[in-house]
Design a protein around this motif. Structure first.
Motif, PDB file in Angstrom:
ATOM      1  N   PRO A  13      32.129 -16.669  -7.903  1.00  0.00           N
ATOM      2  CA  PRO A  13      32.568 -15.325  -7.536  1.00  0.00           C
ATOM      3  C   PRO A  13      32.660 -15.147  -6.024  1.00  0.00           C
ATOM      4  O   PRO A  13      31.770 -15.550  -5.285  1.00  0.00           O
ATOM      5  N   GLY A  14      33.765 -14.544  -5.596  1.00  0.00           N
ATOM      6  CA  GLY A  14      33.938 -14.305  -4.173  1.00  0.00           C
ATOM      7  C   GLY A  14      35.212 -13.542  -3.889  1.00  0.00           C
ATOM      8  O   GLY A  14      36.048 -13.323  -4.768  1.00  0.00           O
ATOM      9  N   ILE A  15      35.343 -13.153  -2.629  1.00  0.00           N
ATOM     10  CA  ILE A  15      36.519 -12.441  -2.142  1.00  0.00           C
ATOM     11  C   ILE A  15      37.047 -13.230  -0.951  1.00  0.00           C
ATOM     12  O   ILE A  15      36.282 -13.664  -0.092  1.00  0.00           O
ATOM     13  N   ILE A  16      38.367 -13.412  -0.901  1.00  0.00           N
ATOM     14  CA  ILE A  16      38.992 -14.158   0.182  1.00  0.00           C
ATOM     15  C   ILE A  16      39.858 -13.195   0.981  1.00  0.00           C
ATOM     16  O   ILE A  16      40.633 -12.425   0.410  1.00  0.00           O
ATOM     17  N   LEU A  17      39.705 -13.231   2.291  1.00  0.00           N
ATOM     18  CA  LEU A  17      40.430 -12.344   3.189  1.00  0.00           C
ATOM     19  C   LEU A  17      41.511 -13.128   3.917  1.00  0.00           C
ATOM     20  O   LEU A  17      41.232 -14.184   4.490  1.00  0.00           O
ATOM     21  N   ASP A  18      42.744 -12.642   3.869  1.00  0.00           N
ATOM     22  CA  ASP A  18      43.824 -13.175   4.696  1.00  0.00           C
ATOM     23  C   ASP A  18      44.000 -12.230   5.868  1.00  0.00           C
ATOM     24  O   ASP A  18      44.204 -11.029   5.670  1.00  0.00           O
ATOM     25  N   TYR A  19      43.938 -12.760   7.091  1.00  0.00           N
ATOM     26  CA  TYR A  19      44.071 -11.922   8.267  1.00  0.00           C
ATOM     27  C   TYR A  19      44.800 -12.673   9.367  1.00  0.00           C
ATOM     28  O   TYR A  19      45.020 -13.885   9.273  1.00  0.00           O
ATOM     29  N   GLU A  20      45.213 -11.938  10.393  1.00  0.00           N
ATOM     30  CA  GLU A  20      45.868 -12.515  11.560  1.00  0.00           C
ATOM     31  C   GLU A  20      44.962 -12.370  12.760  1.00  0.00           C
ATOM     32  O   GLU A  20      44.364 -11.317  12.978  1.00  0.00           O
ATOM     33  N   LYS A  21      44.875 -13.435  13.531  1.00  0.00           N
ATOM     34  CA  LYS A  21      44.118 -13.402  14.768  1.00  0.00           C
ATOM     35  C   LYS A  21      44.952 -14.113  15.824  1.00  0.00           C
ATOM     36  O   LYS A  21      45.206 -15.303  15.712  1.00  0.00           O
ATOM     37  N   ILE A  30      34.319 -14.816   1.439  1.00  0.00           N
ATOM     38  CA  ILE A  30      33.038 -14.129   1.271  1.00  0.00           C
ATOM     39  C   ILE A  30      32.507 -14.534  -0.092  1.00  0.00           C
ATOM     40  O   ILE A  30      33.064 -14.167  -1.128  1.00  0.00           O
ATOM     41  N   ASP A  31      31.440 -15.319  -0.101  1.00  0.00           N
ATOM     42  CA  ASP A  31      30.851 -15.768  -1.358  1.00  0.00           C
ATOM     43  C   ASP A  31      29.891 -14.719  -1.894  1.00  0.00           C
ATOM     44  O   ASP A  31      29.070 -14.184  -1.168  1.00  0.00           O
ATOM     45  N   LEU A  32      30.023 -14.440  -3.179  1.00  0.00           N
ATOM     46  CA  LEU A  32      29.140 -13.493  -3.863  1.00  0.00           C
ATOM     47  C   LEU A  32      28.417 -14.239  -4.978  1.00  0.00           C
ATOM     48  O   LEU A  32      28.507 -13.885  -6.155  1.00  0.00           O
ATOM     49  N   LEU A  33      27.696 -15.282  -4.605  1.00  0.00           N
ATOM     50  CA  LEU A  33      27.071 -16.159  -5.593  1.00  0.00           C
ATOM     51  C   LEU A  33      25.955 -15.474  -6.364  1.00  0.00           C
ATOM     52  O   LEU A  33      25.683 -15.831  -7.512  1.00  0.00           O
ATOM     53  N   ASP A  34      25.285 -14.497  -5.763  1.00  0.00           N
ATOM     54  CA  ASP A  34      24.181 -13.815  -6.442  1.00  0.00           C
ATOM     55  C   ASP A  34      24.628 -12.520  -7.124  1.00  0.00           C
ATOM     56  O   ASP A  34      23.792 -11.708  -7.504  1.00  0.00           O
ATOM     57  N   LEU A  35      25.929 -12.338  -7.301  1.00  0.00           N
ATOM     58  CA  LEU A  35      26.451 -11.147  -7.973  1.00  0.00           C
ATOM     59  C   LEU A  35      26.175 -11.241  -9.470  1.00  0.00           C
ATOM     60  O   LEU A  35      26.415 -12.268 -10.091  1.00  0.00           O
ATOM     61  N   THR A  36      25.640 -10.172 -10.036  1.00  0.00           N
ATOM     62  CA  THR A  36      25.391 -10.090 -11.474  1.00  0.00           C
ATOM     63  C   THR A  36      26.054  -8.822 -12.005  1.00  0.00           C
ATOM     64  O   THR A  36      26.376  -7.913 -11.231  1.00  0.00           O
ATOM     65  N   PRO A  37      26.255  -8.727 -13.308  1.00  0.00           N
ATOM     66  CA  PRO A  37      26.841  -7.504 -13.862  1.00  0.00           C
ATOM     67  C   PRO A  37      25.969  -6.262 -13.657  1.00  0.00           C
ATOM     68  O   PRO A  37      26.460  -5.143 -13.690  1.00  0.00           O
ATOM     69  N   GLU A  38      24.672  -6.453 -13.403  1.00  0.00           N
ATOM     70  CA  GLU A  38      23.767  -5.320 -13.220  1.00  0.00           C
ATOM     71  C   GLU A  38      23.660  -4.859 -11.772  1.00  0.00           C
ATOM     72  O   GLU A  38      23.019  -3.848 -11.496  1.00  0.00           O
ATOM     73  N   GLN A  68      34.080  -4.679  -8.855  1.00  0.00           N
ATOM     74  CA  GLN A  68      33.982  -4.238 -10.243  1.00  0.00           C
ATOM     75  C   GLN A  68      34.713  -5.199 -11.185  1.00  0.00           C
ATOM     76  O   GLN A  68      34.233  -5.488 -12.280  1.00  0.00           O
ATOM     77  N   ARG A  69      35.873  -5.725 -10.744  1.00  0.00           N
ATOM     78  CA  ARG A  69      36.599  -6.693 -11.558  1.00  0.00           C
ATOM     79  C   ARG A  69      35.799  -7.985 -11.713  1.00  0.00           C
ATOM     80  O   ARG A  69      35.790  -8.592 -12.790  1.00  0.00           O
ATOM     81  N   LEU A  70      35.123  -8.410 -10.653  1.00  0.00           N
ATOM     82  CA  LEU A  70      34.266  -9.589 -10.744  1.00  0.00           C
ATOM     83  C   LEU A  70      33.116  -9.359 -11.719  1.00  0.00           C
ATOM     84  O   LEU A  70      32.780 -10.241 -12.516  1.00  0.00           O
ATOM     85  N   GLN A  71      32.518  -8.178 -11.666  1.00  0.00           N
ATOM     86  CA  GLN A  71      31.428  -7.869 -12.593  1.00  0.00           C
ATOM     87  C   GLN A  71      31.924  -7.832 -14.034  1.00  0.00           C
ATOM     88  O   GLN A  71      31.228  -8.287 -14.938  1.00  0.00           O
ATOM     89  N   ASP A  72      33.113  -7.285 -14.262  1.00  0.00           N
ATOM     90  CA  ASP A  72      33.680  -7.278 -15.615  1.00  0.00           C
ATOM     91  C   ASP A  72      33.898  -8.696 -16.125  1.00  0.00           C
ATOM     92  O   ASP A  72      33.642  -8.996 -17.303  1.00  0.00           O
ATOM     93  N   LYS A  73      34.344  -9.569 -15.257  1.00  0.00           N
ATOM     94  CA  LYS A  73      34.561 -10.967 -15.648  1.00  0.00           C
ATOM     95  C   LYS A  73      33.231 -11.663 -15.942  1.00  0.00           C
ATOM     96  O   LYS A  73      33.144 -12.480 -16.861  1.00  0.00           O
ATOM     97  N   LEU A  74      32.188 -11.332 -15.176  1.00  0.00           N
ATOM     98  CA  LEU A  74      30.874 -11.929 -15.423  1.00  0.00           C
ATOM     99  C   LEU A  74      30.257 -11.448 -16.735  1.00  0.00           C
ATOM    100  O   LEU A  74      29.444 -12.152 -17.338  1.00  0.00           O
TER     101      LEU A  74
END
Length: 106
Positions: A13-21, A30-38, A68-74
């Motif tokens: 589980p994670g979120i990836i950001l596309d940006y310009e610099k 952004i890793d969300l390895l400790d994300l749980t549905p609770e 919330q979508r990640l939690q639903d998938k978990l």
């Protein structure tokens, strides 16, 4: 730095950001390895916003929806099993002028 897109990664589980610099496109994960549905979505969001300056107040609602979508998938039960199918061994000498088929057997 300007945030262009947000991507979601389900496993791990994670979120990836596309940006310009400086005019150059870049990505940050952004890793969300400790994300749980609770987990509380607002606490996770506040932690991400504290660590990541690219997530502004205008993008906070989008990130909240992604969490919330990640939690639903978990919450979904997954009966798939992952296993090692094939291990490729490295060659001792460098290979030159070689062509392989799609499965790598020739």
């Amino acid at each position: 730095m300007r945030l262009k897109r947000l991507h979601i990664r389900y496993y791990p589980p994670g979120i990836i950001l596309d940006y310009e610099k400086g005019g150059q496109p870049r990505t940050k994960s952004i890793d969300l390895l400790d994300l749980t549905p609770e987990c509380d979505v607002n606490e996770v969001l506040s932690e991400i916003r504290r660590v990541e300056p690219l997530i502004t107040a205008s993008r906070a609602e989008q990130v909240k929806i992604l969490i919330q979508r990640l939690q639903d998938k978990l919450r979904q039960s997954d009966h798939r099993k992952f296993y090692l199918f094939k291990a490729l061994q490295a060659h001792i000498l460098p290979l030159t002028n070689v062509a392989f088929n799609k499965s790598g057997s020739r």
